[in-house]
Design a protein around this motif. Structure first.
Motif, mmCIF file in Angstrom:
data_model
loop_
_atom_site.group_PDB
_atom_site.id
_atom_site.type_symbol
_atom_site.label_atom_id
_atom_site.label_comp_id
_atom_site.label_asym_id
_atom_site.label_seq_id
_atom_site.Cartn_x
_atom_site.Cartn_y
_atom_site.Cartn_z
ATOM 1 N N GLU A 1 90.095 -44.591 27.784
ATOM 2 C CA GLU A 1 89.242 -45.422 28.602
ATOM 3 C C GLU A 1 89.858 -47.024 28.401
ATOM 4 O O GLU A 1 90.076 -47.355 29.620
ATOM 5 N N LEU A 2 90.201 -47.490 27.276
ATOM 6 C CA LEU A 2 90.641 -48.473 27.199
ATOM 7 C C LEU A 2 92.054 -48.633 27.798
ATOM 8 O O LEU A 2 92.430 -49.911 28.661
ATOM 9 N N ALA A 3 92.937 -47.633 27.699
ATOM 10 C CA ALA A 3 94.386 -47.622 28.397
ATOM 11 C C ALA A 3 94.205 -47.621 29.912
ATOM 12 O O ALA A 3 94.958 -48.131 30.449
ATOM 13 N N LEU A 4 93.103 -46.713 30.442
ATOM 14 C CA LEU A 4 93.136 -46.726 32.106
ATOM 15 C C LEU A 4 92.663 -48.172 32.354
ATOM 16 O O LEU A 4 92.920 -48.516 33.569
ATOM 17 N N GLU A 5 92.152 -48.992 31.505
ATOM 18 C CA GLU A 5 91.737 -50.513 32.024
ATOM 19 C C GLU A 5 93.157 -51.125 32.423
ATOM 20 O O GLU A 5 93.145 -52.040 33.040
ATOM 21 N N LEU A 6 94.354 -50.871 31.832
ATOM 22 C CA LEU A 6 95.381 -51.516 32.040
ATOM 23 C C LEU A 6 96.150 -51.045 33.462
ATOM 24 O O LEU A 6 97.064 -51.606 33.570
ATOM 25 N N LYS A 7 95.576 -50.069 34.077
ATOM 26 C CA LYS A 7 96.031 -49.853 35.531
ATOM 27 C C LYS A 7 97.256 -48.889 35.451
ATOM 28 O O LYS A 7 97.986 -49.549 36.193
ATOM 29 N N PRO A 8 97.612 -48.198 34.498
ATOM 30 C CA PRO A 8 98.917 -47.518 34.370
ATOM 31 C C PRO A 8 99.084 -46.450 35.640
ATOM 32 O O PRO A 8 98.263 -46.079 36.129
ATOM 33 N N ASP A 9 100.444 -46.114 35.940
ATOM 34 C CA ASP A 9 100.806 -45.264 37.126
ATOM 35 C C ASP A 9 101.096 -44.119 36.597
ATOM 36 O O ASP A 9 100.990 -42.998 36.823
ATOM 37 N N ARG A 10 101.601 -44.008 34.998
ATOM 38 C CA ARG A 10 102.014 -42.818 34.472
ATOM 39 C C ARG A 10 101.222 -43.022 32.883
ATOM 40 O O ARG A 10 101.079 -44.031 32.461
ATOM 41 N N PHE A 11 101.117 -41.534 32.409
ATOM 42 C CA PHE A 11 100.757 -41.489 31.159
ATOM 43 C C PHE A 11 101.767 -40.761 30.268
ATOM 44 O O PHE A 11 102.063 -39.714 31.245
ATOM 45 N N ALA A 12 102.033 -41.043 29.190
ATOM 46 C CA ALA A 12 102.697 -39.909 28.306
ATOM 47 C C ALA A 12 102.047 -39.899 26.915
ATOM 48 O O ALA A 12 101.612 -40.801 26.214
ATOM 49 N N VAL A 13 101.385 -38.878 27.002
ATOM 50 C CA VAL A 13 100.466 -38.564 25.727
ATOM 51 C C VAL A 13 100.864 -37.431 24.837
ATOM 52 O O VAL A 13 101.027 -36.272 25.255
ATOM 53 N N PHE A 14 101.879 -37.807 23.584
ATOM 54 C CA PHE A 14 102.421 -37.098 22.972
ATOM 55 C C PHE A 14 101.490 -36.527 21.804
ATOM 56 O O PHE A 14 100.711 -37.061 21.093
ATOM 57 N N ASN A 15 101.850 -35.255 21.423
ATOM 58 C CA ASN A 15 101.496 -34.593 20.172
ATOM 59 C C ASN A 15 102.329 -35.252 19.155
ATOM 60 O O ASN A 15 103.706 -35.220 18.996
#
Length: 458
Positions: free
Chosen positions: A229-243
């Motif tokens: 939720e906090l990361a979404l506040e940064l208004k990114p266009d892409r996410f990379a969510v790594f294991n």
């Protein structure tokens, strides 16, 4: 808006085995030191008989501190003057490489990775930008991107990269929870990420990517939900969510991470489910592997049009470009071979002091390698395979050549609901998209002897 993907944890659990990420095929474990530099140079000259699209990668390896989870090739130092020395050697490497390229070849993509590219001060970055522009021509609309570290970032850093033409920025957060940050030696208050995102948006960058990692010490689904939720506040266009890839036999610093309590496999699966269902419900498309992009992002558009590609920079829209990696440990790619530079600064510098390319390992592709590379890359990008179109494009009878692989897919993944078989091929289901690495492994001729050298697919 995207509909949320639903995650079947039982199937994910069954297929969570070690496997490659397929940024190349053959993978890097097939690279060998048993090659001659002359063979690489001859191949480069043959490849460059005509103009080729170029993708440049600059590995800037310096970091002030070591993040204990890190799997990158880095040099830990607080001495910024080391970057001046490094720039002189990059200039030498470019001088040795440039005559091997066709003079009409243009850059369509460039990426700065590390390490920490913004370890260099703004003046050093501007010097690097001049060096690059003096030696390479760029196509209009070329994609230029950089990885940044908000902990060491100033607005002038952001401006310097923008002056070089960079329009896409990425930075790691990993997790906003302070206990997690302490356990991995990466203290990064949210205010630093807020400032970095604001500078990126203010200075005219077209895209922001944010990196998160699940599987780190002290993480729970509840705490990671707050991070998302906090990361979404940064208004990114892409996410990379790594294991988190725990490979302490390769990266000894990761042994420090083991001192804290790592999440159980069940907790990691719950976090994976949370990530995918949250982001796809919030307007992001699950591209594949660890990557998410807004529906209007060019990655999502390219995937829909079947023009997406995958290389050492991850997913890209610049298919078919030859990669020229500069700096220690960087990897390059042509249609017929891969090569990697020396992996330590002393060895990298020593080679260039002798006026020779700093080659460490290489891999020349057989005809079978090239066919399987195309099949695996199309599967990783399109999340499906069309046997008829591949037969036509590759000049083979796909069903005959891959009869064993097709049978194995029907017996396992199809029966388990990972893929839907069709008369002309197959497509991954929602859960199959999560396990696309497993599906690609079916077509990997080397996998039987190498899987223990990879992290788990989930």
């Amino acid at each position: 808006m995207s509909s949320a993907l639903q995650v079947d944890l039982d199937l994910v659990r069954k297929y969570s085995v070690p496997g490659p990420r397929y940024t190349s095929y053959p993978t890097a474990v097939q690279f060998t030191s048993e090659f001659t530099p002359e063979a690489v140079i001859d191949d480069l000259r043959a490849t460059n008989a005509a103009p080729r699209p170029l993708s440049l990668y600059f590995h800037l390896p310096f970091c002030q501190t070591l993040c204990w989870f890190c799997g990158c090739t880095t040099v830990i130092t607080g001495d910024v003057t080391k970057a001046d020395i490094y720039l002189r050697y990059l200039e030498k490497e470019i001088a040795l490489t440039r005559p091997l390229l066709h003079p009409g070849s243009k850059v369509v993509q460039m990426h700065f990775g590390g390490g920490t590219p913004n370890f260099l001060n703004p003046d050093q970055l501007r010097r690097l930008g001049t060096l690059i522009r003096d030696n390479f021509g760029f196509e209009p609309g070329a994609e230029l991107s950089v990885e940044l570290d908000p902990r060491r970032l100033t607005r002038d850093h952001v401006a310097a990269f923008r002056e070089m033409g960079v329009t896409r920025a990425s930075f790691g957060i990993q997790d906003f929870d302070t206990a997690v940050q302490k356990a991995v030696n990466r203290i990064q208050p949210k205010e630093l990420s807020d400032a970095a995102a604001a500078w990126i948006h203010e200075t005219g960058y077209e895209s922001l990517n944010v990196d998160l990692i699940y599987g780190l010490p002290h993480q729970t689904p509840e705490s990671f939900a707050r991070t998302i939720e906090l990361a979404l506040e940064l208004k990114p266009d892409r996410f990379a969510v790594f294991n988190y890839a725990h490979v302490p036999w390769m990266k000894p610093a990761q042994k420090i991470v083991e001192r804290a309590v790592l999440p159980t496999p069940e907790t990691k699966l719950a976090m994976l489910k949370l990530v995918i269902e949250t982001l796809t419900a919030r307007g992001f498309v699950y591209i594949g592997m660890d990557h998410f992009a807004r529906e209007t992002d060019e990655l999502a558009v390219a995937q829909r049009s079947r023009t997406l590609w995958r290389n050492f920079q991850g997913y890209t829209t610049r298919a078919g470009a030859d990669i020229y990696g500069f700096g220690m440990s960087s990897i390059s790619q042509t249609p017929t071979h891969y090569r990697q530079n020396e992996k330590t600064l002393p060895e990298y510098y020593a080679a260039l002091d002798q006026d020779r390319l700093p080659l460490h390992r290489a891999c020349f592709l057989s005809e079978d390698d090239r066919i399987r590379r195309e099949v695996i890359m199309r599967l990783m990008c399109d999340l499906e395979l069309n046997f008829d179109s591949l037969s036509a494009s590759l000049g083979i009878d796909f069903r005959a050549k891959f009869a064993r692989e097709i049978a194995a897919l029907a017996d396992g993944p199809a029966a388990d609901g990972l893929i839907e078989m069709r008369p002309d091929g197959f497509a991954a289901t929602d859960v199959g998209r999560l396990l696309i690495r497993n599906l690609a492994m079916t077509f990997d001729a080397y996998i039987g002897s190498t899987e223990k050298r990879f992290s788990k697919t989930i």
